[in-house]
Design a protein around this motif. Structure first.
Motif, mmCIF file in Angstrom:
data_model
loop_
_atom_site.group_PDB
_atom_site.id
_atom_site.type_symbol
_atom_site.label_atom_id
_atom_site.label_comp_id
_atom_site.label_asym_id
_atom_site.label_seq_id
_atom_site.Cartn_x
_atom_site.Cartn_y
_atom_site.Cartn_z
ATOM 1 N N PHE A 256 0.898 -1.166 0.000
ATOM 2 C CA PHE A 256 0.000 0.000 0.000
ATOM 3 C C PHE A 256 0.926 1.202 0.000
ATOM 4 O O PHE A 256 1.672 1.425 0.945
ATOM 5 C CB PHE A 256 -0.964 -0.070 1.187
ATOM 6 N N THR A 257 0.906 1.936 -1.106
ATOM 7 C CA THR A 257 2.062 2.782 -1.424
ATOM 8 C C THR A 257 1.871 4.274 -1.197
ATOM 9 O O THR A 257 2.853 5.007 -1.138
ATOM 10 C CB THR A 257 2.440 2.569 -2.901
ATOM 11 N N GLU A 258 0.602 4.723 -1.089
ATOM 12 C CA GLU A 258 0.381 6.178 -0.962
ATOM 13 C C GLU A 258 -0.809 6.426 -0.046
ATOM 14 O O GLU A 258 -1.666 7.276 -0.319
ATOM 15 C CB GLU A 258 0.134 6.800 -2.350
ATOM 16 N N LEU A 259 -0.858 5.709 1.060
ATOM 17 C CA LEU A 259 -2.057 5.717 1.899
ATOM 18 C C LEU A 259 -2.381 7.100 2.473
ATOM 19 O O LEU A 259 -1.534 7.763 3.069
ATOM 20 C CB LEU A 259 -1.853 4.701 3.049
ATOM 21 N N ASP A 260 -3.632 7.522 2.263
ATOM 22 C CA ASP A 260 -4.211 8.669 2.970
ATOM 23 C C ASP A 260 -5.729 8.540 2.881
ATOM 24 O O ASP A 260 -6.251 7.825 2.015
ATOM 25 C CB ASP A 260 -3.702 10.032 2.447
ATOM 26 N N ILE A 261 -6.426 9.187 3.808
ATOM 27 C CA ILE A 261 -7.888 9.074 3.835
ATOM 28 C C ILE A 261 -8.490 10.480 3.890
ATOM 29 O O ILE A 261 -8.350 11.189 4.891
ATOM 30 C CB ILE A 261 -8.333 8.238 5.047
ATOM 31 N N THR A 262 -9.127 10.872 2.798
ATOM 32 C CA THR A 262 -9.717 12.217 2.767
ATOM 33 C C THR A 262 -10.936 12.270 3.687
ATOM 34 O O THR A 262 -11.693 11.304 3.786
ATOM 35 C CB THR A 262 -10.106 12.631 1.328
ATOM 36 N N VAL A 263 -11.131 13.429 4.358
ATOM 37 C CA VAL A 263 -12.336 13.598 5.181
ATOM 38 C C VAL A 263 -13.225 14.687 4.579
ATOM 39 O O VAL A 263 -14.196 15.099 5.195
ATOM 40 C CB VAL A 263 -11.971 13.965 6.649
ATOM 41 N N LEU A 264 -12.880 15.180 3.406
ATOM 42 C CA LEU A 264 -13.610 16.313 2.816
ATOM 43 C C LEU A 264 -14.658 15.867 1.802
ATOM 44 O O LEU A 264 -14.538 14.798 1.205
ATOM 45 C CB LEU A 264 -12.610 17.285 2.167
ATOM 46 N N PRO A 265 -15.698 16.726 1.614
ATOM 47 C CA PRO A 265 -16.784 16.360 0.697
ATOM 48 C C PRO A 265 -16.353 16.332 -0.766
ATOM 49 O O PRO A 265 -15.392 16.994 -1.152
ATOM 50 C CB PRO A 265 -17.814 17.481 0.914
ATOM 51 N N ASN A 266 -17.154 15.615 -1.517
ATOM 52 C CA ASN A 266 -16.805 15.397 -2.906
ATOM 53 C C ASN A 266 -18.073 15.251 -3.745
ATOM 54 O O ASN A 266 -18.420 14.154 -4.155
ATOM 55 C CB ASN A 266 -15.952 14.130 -2.973
ATOM 56 N N MET A 285 -17.226 23.371 0.383
ATOM 57 C CA MET A 285 -16.291 22.287 0.052
ATOM 58 C C MET A 285 -15.110 22.224 1.019
ATOM 59 O O MET A 285 -14.287 21.328 0.924
ATOM 60 C CB MET A 285 -15.772 22.463 -1.387
ATOM 61 N N ASN A 286 -15.042 23.240 1.902
ATOM 62 C CA ASN A 286 -13.904 23.293 2.827
ATOM 63 C C ASN A 286 -14.438 23.479 4.258
ATOM 64 O O ASN A 286 -14.224 24.512 4.886
ATOM 65 C CB ASN A 286 -12.992 24.467 2.419
ATOM 66 N N PRO A 287 -15.145 22.463 4.759
ATOM 67 C CA PRO A 287 -15.910 22.656 6.006
ATOM 68 C C PRO A 287 -15.082 22.753 7.286
ATOM 69 O O PRO A 287 -15.602 23.198 8.296
ATOM 70 C CB PRO A 287 -16.806 21.410 6.051
ATOM 71 N N ASP A 335 -4.647 20.382 -1.736
ATOM 72 C CA ASP A 335 -4.713 21.079 -3.024
ATOM 73 C C ASP A 335 -5.306 20.247 -4.149
ATOM 74 O O ASP A 335 -5.351 20.694 -5.288
ATOM 75 C CB ASP A 335 -3.302 21.530 -3.441
ATOM 76 N N TRP A 336 -5.747 19.069 -3.838
ATOM 77 C CA TRP A 336 -6.322 18.212 -4.886
ATOM 78 C C TRP A 336 -7.537 17.482 -4.330
ATOM 79 O O TRP A 336 -7.438 16.950 -3.219
ATOM 80 C CB TRP A 336 -5.274 17.192 -5.372
ATOM 81 N N PRO A 337 -8.638 17.411 -5.037
ATOM 82 C CA PRO A 337 -8.863 17.944 -6.392
ATOM 83 C C PRO A 337 -9.283 19.408 -6.385
ATOM 84 O O PRO A 337 -9.599 19.943 -7.440
ATOM 85 C CB PRO A 337 -9.995 17.057 -6.908
ATOM 86 N N ILE A 338 -9.293 20.031 -5.198
ATOM 87 C CA ILE A 338 -9.644 21.449 -5.107
ATOM 88 C C ILE A 338 -8.490 22.145 -4.395
ATOM 89 O O ILE A 338 -8.041 21.683 -3.355
ATOM 90 C CB ILE A 338 -10.943 21.632 -4.288
#
Ligand code: XIL
Length: 369
Positions: A256-266, A285-287, A335-338
């Motif tokens: 597992f090479t680039e693990l991260d977990i986004t918590v932001l809406p999409n 989008m930035n709560p 900075d991604w995807p926003i």
């Protein structure tokens, strides 16, 4: 006798022992030492050791490193006849100094390509490029880099081959060629295929076909890297487990090479991690611009715990788990995807403090497996 400044001796000694001098508390890499490597991506500043606090955290917690950007083709091979190894040399030296597992990212990728590479127009030119690029870089670090992402993101979501300058000029043989060239340059280094969304059925089937094809054509491929840019609720633990089992059944290692977990809406329901997708920022989008509410902090901790519990269950198949960054402040997901949001995807916050998610990953090991 030449005068040697005692301050200089003190400082250099301190730098040289930065990784071994911090045994006072346990760390991720210590707790998981019998299971798999625990890695992090390093930014250019971290490779240059610009922030002593960040570097000591890296040394304390991680025993594997990947360069977040500086080995990508636009940086390492900016012009046809010019390579720039300055930062790559520092990256490898950093790993060696600290006795870390060193992963190379990445040789053949359609993104972050040097502009001159995008203009390659026929098979003769592309063959010459691949031979020069792969052979030069892999040979340069032969015996020093432990594994390479030879090809990154060659697949579409439906498992078919992605259109790229490589596919357009050479057809699908570019894949086998890439693995053969890398193995010829360093027969001992582990060679990986790396991609995102590898837990989705169609893409999983695509990877399986691809690995079988490379092997059938005489290429050497040792591992599959799932980038693991995941969300709080997906992919499910069941789908992750299916992938681990399916990939290891091919006789290759799973990382597992680039693990991260986004918590932001999409709201666009964007899947995956195509770095070329970008959207506009706004307050909705930035709560969590200031801090992450406890409720979400807890969800993140539970999600990480479930994931690491699964990783431990399959530790015999997993070679490495690498986070895509050391702390939230440096994450590409700000900075991604926003652009310009505040995300909280990692185990350390922007002040380098361990989060609840860190504790949950540590505590999983305290429970008898
Ligand atoms: C990202 C980096 O983190 C960013 O700094 C850069 O601007 C774009 O690339 N898949 C990959 C990584 O394989 O190389 C990407 O890294 C994230 C998605």
């Amino acid at each position: 006798m030449k005068f040697i400044n005692p301050y200089f001796i003190a400082v250099t000694t301190l730098l040289a022992v930065s990784c071994t001098s911090q045994k006072e508390t346990s760390s991720l890499k210590d707790v998981y030492k019998d299971d798999f490597y625990i890695g992090t991506a390093l930014s250019a500043d971290q490779i240059e050791e610009k922030d002593a606090k960040e570097d000591s955290l890296i040394c304390k917690e991680f025993n594997a490193i990947t360069a977040e950007n500086i080995m990508k083709s636009m940086f390492i091979h900016p012009q046809k006849d010019k390579y720039d190894f300055a930062l790559a040399d520092k990256f490898v030296a950093f790993g060696e100094k600290n006795k870390m597992f060193i992963h190379g990212h990445t040789l053949i990728w359609h993104s972050q390509l040097a502009p001159w590479m995008e203009k390659i127009k026929d098979s003769t030119e592309m063959k010459a490029f691949m031979k020069d690029h792969i052979t030069t870089i892999v040979t340069k670090y032969k015996g020093r880099i432990n594994s390479w992402d030879v090809v990154n993101e060659a697949l579409n979501e439906d498992g078919t081959l992605r259109k790229s300058v490589f596919l357009n000029t050479l057809g699908e043989r570019y894949l086998v060629d890439a693995y053969k060239l890398a193995a010829a340059a360093d027969p001992k280094v582990d060679l990986y295929y790396n991609d995102y969304n590898l837990e989705d059925t169609a893409k999983r089937e695509g990877v399986i076909r691809l690995v079988k094809k490379i092997k059938a054509a005489g290429g050497k491929i040792d591992g599959i890297g799932s980038q693991a840019h995941w969300k709080l609720n997906s992919p499910s633990i069941e789908e992750i487990e299916k992938s681990i089992l399916a990939y290891s059944a091919l006789g290759v290692k799973v990382a597992f090479t680039e693990l991260d977990i986004t918590v932001l809406p999409n709201p666009w329901d964007l899947k995956g991690a195509d770095v070329n997708q970008n959207f506009e920022n706004n307050a909705k989008m930035n709560p969590y611009p200031k801090s992450l509410p406890d409720s979400v902090q807890n969800k993140l901790a539970q999600r990480y715990a479930a994931i690491f519990k699964l990783f431990l269950k399959h530790k015999d198949k997993i070679s490495r788990v690498t986070f895509w960054g050391v702390h939230d402040g440096q994450s590409w997901l700000n900075d991604w995807p926003i652009k310009g949001r505040t995300n909280y995807p990692l185990l350390f916050d922007a002040k380098l403090q361990p989060k609840k998610a860190y504790n949950s990953v540590m505590e999983i090991k305290a429970v008898k497996e």
